[in-house]
Design an enzyme around this catalytic site. Structure first.
Site, mmCIF file in Angstrom:
data_model
loop_
_atom_site.group_PDB
_atom_site.id
_atom_site.type_symbol
_atom_site.label_atom_id
_atom_site.label_comp_id
_atom_site.label_asym_id
_atom_site.label_seq_id
_atom_site.Cartn_x
_atom_site.Cartn_y
_atom_site.Cartn_z
ATOM 1 N N CYS A 205 -1.718 24.917 -3.328
ATOM 2 C CA CYS A 205 -1.390 25.273 -4.708
ATOM 3 C C CYS A 205 0.117 25.366 -4.891
ATOM 4 O O CYS A 205 0.615 25.258 -6.004
ATOM 5 C CB CYS A 205 -2.071 26.579 -5.091
ATOM 6 S SG CYS A 205 -1.811 27.884 -3.885
ATOM 7 N N GLU B 206 -5.617 32.335 -10.493
ATOM 8 C CA GLU B 206 -4.590 31.455 -9.899
ATOM 9 C C GLU B 206 -5.112 30.044 -10.083
ATOM 10 O O GLU B 206 -6.105 29.668 -9.452
ATOM 11 C CB GLU B 206 -4.446 31.701 -8.395
ATOM 12 C CG GLU B 206 -4.212 33.114 -7.961
ATOM 13 C CD GLU B 206 -2.795 33.565 -8.173
ATOM 14 O OE1 GLU B 206 -1.955 32.713 -8.510
ATOM 15 O OE2 GLU B 206 -2.545 34.766 -8.034
HETATM 16 P P1 NAP Z 1 -13.009 24.787 -8.634
HETATM 17 O O1 NAP Z 1 -13.970 23.690 -8.838
HETATM 18 O O2 NAP Z 1 -12.453 25.473 -9.817
HETATM 19 O O3 NAP Z 1 -13.731 25.823 -7.662
HETATM 20 C C1 NAP Z 1 -13.088 27.022 -7.248
HETATM 21 C C2 NAP Z 1 -14.136 28.074 -6.933
HETATM 22 O O4 NAP Z 1 -14.845 28.405 -8.132
HETATM 23 C C3 NAP Z 1 -15.189 27.618 -5.945
HETATM 24 O O5 NAP Z 1 -15.539 28.700 -5.113
HETATM 25 C C4 NAP Z 1 -16.368 27.233 -6.851
HETATM 26 O O6 NAP Z 1 -17.613 27.312 -6.219
HETATM 27 C C5 NAP Z 1 -16.250 28.301 -7.901
HETATM 28 N N1 NAP Z 1 -16.901 27.999 -9.165
HETATM 29 C C6 NAP Z 1 -17.039 26.793 -9.765
HETATM 30 N N2 NAP Z 1 -17.669 26.943 -10.943
HETATM 31 C C7 NAP Z 1 -17.933 28.269 -11.088
HETATM 32 C C8 NAP Z 1 -18.555 29.050 -12.100
HETATM 33 N N3 NAP Z 1 -19.030 28.502 -13.201
HETATM 34 N N4 NAP Z 1 -18.666 30.377 -11.911
HETATM 35 C C9 NAP Z 1 -18.189 30.959 -10.809
HETATM 36 N N5 NAP Z 1 -17.578 30.276 -9.814
HETATM 37 C C10 NAP Z 1 -17.438 28.946 -9.953
HETATM 38 O O7 NAP Z 1 -11.769 24.332 -7.804
HETATM 39 P P2 NAP Z 1 -11.705 23.558 -6.421
HETATM 40 O O8 NAP Z 1 -12.736 22.491 -6.321
HETATM 41 O O9 NAP Z 1 -11.657 24.555 -5.308
HETATM 42 O O10 NAP Z 1 -10.312 22.883 -6.627
HETATM 43 C C11 NAP Z 1 -10.194 21.963 -7.657
HETATM 44 C C12 NAP Z 1 -8.821 22.063 -8.263
HETATM 45 O O11 NAP Z 1 -8.341 23.408 -8.379
HETATM 46 C C13 NAP Z 1 -7.776 21.376 -7.440
HETATM 47 O O12 NAP Z 1 -7.833 19.990 -7.647
HETATM 48 C C14 NAP Z 1 -6.513 22.058 -7.930
HETATM 49 O O13 NAP Z 1 -6.045 21.429 -9.101
HETATM 50 C C15 NAP Z 1 -6.940 23.455 -8.248
HETATM 51 N N6 NAP Z 1 -6.587 24.427 -7.206
HETATM 52 C C16 NAP Z 1 -5.672 25.390 -7.455
HETATM 53 C C17 NAP Z 1 -5.351 26.316 -6.481
HETATM 54 C C18 NAP Z 1 -4.367 27.427 -6.723
HETATM 55 O O14 NAP Z 1 -4.204 28.297 -5.871
HETATM 56 N N7 NAP Z 1 -3.691 27.482 -7.812
HETATM 57 C C19 NAP Z 1 -5.949 26.249 -5.228
HETATM 58 C C20 NAP Z 1 -6.884 25.266 -5.015
HETATM 59 C C21 NAP Z 1 -7.227 24.395 -6.020
HETATM 60 P P3 NAP Z 1 -18.322 26.021 -5.573
HETATM 61 O O15 NAP Z 1 -17.402 25.508 -4.533
HETATM 62 O O16 NAP Z 1 -19.579 26.591 -5.025
HETATM 63 O O17 NAP Z 1 -18.515 25.059 -6.703
#
Ligand code: NAP
Length: 510
Positions: free
Chosen positions: A295, A256
């Site tokens: 989201c 997602e």
């Molecule tokens: P993110 O940076 O992609 O992180 C999401 C999750 O993935 C976190 O638990 C993060 O852990 C983990 N993660 C990061 N790098 C990883 C890797 N290499 N391997 C495994 N896990 C990893 O997203 P975010 O900071 O939560 O949100 C950033 C953006 O995502 C938002 O600005 C938005 O555009 C989008 N978003 C979309 C939805 C949706 O439902 N579609 C929801 C929220 C956000 P850590 O926190 O420990 O780094």
């Protein structure tokens, strides 16, 4: 400072120094800390697979449902204490925190009830028996059995409670143990929820593990019977999908990701109508609830040219009621963003948006301390060609008004420019126009919310994800699908076709 531990192999363990601080979103001061350094994630996954999987597969759907019911009750009993954590660590207003926490307990309760309905079985048949020849002695039947691995749930920062629970409700009911990894920045709430469950001994051994802190080498340990469910940015989703171990073992990944959700107003909707009022209320709520960090929030507002002036005026008036500030203050309706990183990302997104779109309205300057961003509305005349507006998700209280001639074809063309989304809302009382728009945008979305006069006092708004309906979307939204009642369990099952003697099949399948 509060030290967040991980729950692995049925025990709370702290990661090695140095710890990563979690911040109070309103003050910017540290409120907790965590680390995942040195944790044996391979052993944690083995324990989940061997002990948790065996325990869950022994239970019937009804028993797993009863487990979910207890998990839901434990959250509800501590609702106020959990809301307080949401306020501190995520900058949630009371309403925002309730949205997350009640969504969590409500989704668990929904799946508890589904477990009760599925009853005393441990696996399901899929569809009817299939005959291949004139004889009915040799038939085929599809069955659904739980995967033998662990479900790895990697969650986003914006819904620490709901994200944890909506995913684990489906996995546990399906009979698959979970290792959940909340986003580090807002992990406190998820950790506290699992602490509540563990304190009350609700969890069968190995059924649930929680990793607090960065993922580290987690994905290096995945195996063929595991699966991964991810919510977050498109970039991280791609990195997970293309991880060497994930590719080598064909591990299924449900993503997602980003979504540029649109709200569309029909040309038949007059400014003094109930449908128009519903549209304005929904758009403003979707822009400002959780400071736009949903989201499913509205990012693009698509209106016919003849309604543009009325929509602008109504949105500006309604947005003017927003009070941005400390979520503890009773007059506050919108709190800060969750983290300084999000604040920087949103500020950069706004700066880029300003290069291509006109500012229509911006709220008063918010407090300088903490992760605040004023809500703001932009407009672009570029329609389908407003590249940045269609391509970049500004994950905050920001949306852009786009105009077109209002024909169904033009609306579908603009909405589709988002490249695939989680939800699109359409407001109209004209069944013919709505049919063309709904069917036109449906292949681009997992869900469509249709607002009209008769439901104007009942609608939940496009932002509310309901457990009985699917959540997910194609293309940019990641191509995944969660929830949707029993559909949400299927990701955790292997579908197998069995061909054989009708009588023998009946004996094992019942
Ligand atoms: P993110 O940076 O992609 O992180 C999401 C999750 O993935 C976190 O638990 C993060 O852990 C983990 N993660 C990061 N790098 C990883 C890797 N290499 N391997 C495994 N896990 C990893 O997203 P975010 O900071 O939560 O949100 C950033 C953006 O995502 C938002 O600005 C938005 O555009 C989008 N978003 C979309 C939805 C949706 O439902 N579609 C929801 C929220 C956000 P850590 O926190 O420990 O780094």
């Amino acid at each position: 400072m509060h030290l967040l531990k991980s729950y692995l192999q049925d025990a709370w363990v702290a990661g090695a120094e140095p710890q990563t601080p979690l911040l109070n979103a309103t003050t910017g001061q540290p409120c907790a800390q965590t680390s995942s350094r040195g944790l044996d994630l391979g052993a944690a996954l083995r324990h989940a697979r061997q002990v948790g999987g065996a325990n869950l597969r022994r239970m019937t759907f009804a028993e797993r449902g009863e487990l979910l019911s207890q998990l839901s009750g434990a959250i509800h009993a501590q609702r106020d204490a959990l809301i307080e954590i949401g306020r501190i660590n995520s900058g949630n207003t009371r309403g925002d925190a309730k949205f997350d926490i009640d969504g969590a307990s409500g989704t668990l309760a929904f799946y508890a009830n589904l477990g009760k309905q599925l009853g005393d079985r441990t696996f399901l048949c899929d569809g009817e028996q299939i005959r291949f020849s004139r004889s009915s002695r040799f038939l085929g039947q599809h069955i659904l059995t739980p995967r033998l691995g662990a479900a790895i749930h990697i969650n986003a920062f914006n819904f620490p409670a709901w994200n944890l629970c909506e995913k684990l409700a489906c996995a546990l009911l399906a009979g698959v143990p979970v290792l959940a990894k909340p986003a580090t920045a807002t992990a406190w709430l998820a950790v506290r929820i699992v602490e509540l469950w563990a304190e009350q001994n609700l969890l069968p051994s190995g059924a649930l593990s929680l990793l607090a802190g960065p993922a580290g080498d987690l994905l290096d340990h995945v195996q063929a019977q595991d699966c991964i469910v991810f919510t977050g940015s498109g970039d991280t989703g791609r990195a997970i999908r293309s991880h060497a171990q994930v590719l080598a073992h064909g591990v299924p990944v449900n993503v997602e990701a980003d979504s540029l959700n649109a709200a569309v107003l029909g040309p038949d909707v007059a400014p003094d109508s109930d449908t128009f009022t519903m549209f304005i209320q929904d758009v403003v709520r979707e822009m400002t609830q959780k400071a736009g960090q949903k989201c499913t929030a509205v990012r693009r507002i698509v209106v016919p040219q003849q309604s543009e002036a009325a929509v602008r005026a109504a949105l500006v008036e309604k947005l003017g009621d927003t009070v941005t500030g400390d979520p503890e203050a009773s007059e506050t309706t919108m709190g800060p963003l969750a983290t300084p990183a999000q604040q920087r990302d949103v500020a950069a997104g706004i700066a880029a948006l300003q290069q291509t779109a006109e500012l229509v309205w911006r709220g008063p300057k918010p407090p300088a301390q903490g992760c605040f961003i004023a809500p703001q509305l932009y407009a672009s005349k570029a329609g389908k060609d407003a590249e940045f507006v269609h391509d970049h998700e500004v994950f905050g209280p920001v949306a852009t008004l786009l105009t077109c001639d209002g024909s169904a074809g033009a609306v579908v063309g603009i909405v589709a420019r988002g490249g695939g989304g989680l939800v699109c809302s359409v407001y109209s009382d004209d069944a013919g126009w709505s049919r063309d728009v709904l069917l036109g945008v449906a292949p681009w979305h997992g869900r469509i919310y249709w607002g009209s006069a008769k439901v104007s006092d009942q609608g939940t708004g496009q932002g509310a994800v309901l457990p009985g309906l699917v959540h997910g979307g194609p293309g940019k939204a990641g191509g995944g699908e969660e929830l949707g009642g029993e559909r949400g369990l299927r990701f955790y099952w292997q579908r197998t076709a069995i061909q054989g003697d009708t009588q023998l099949l009946k004996q094992i399948l019942g």
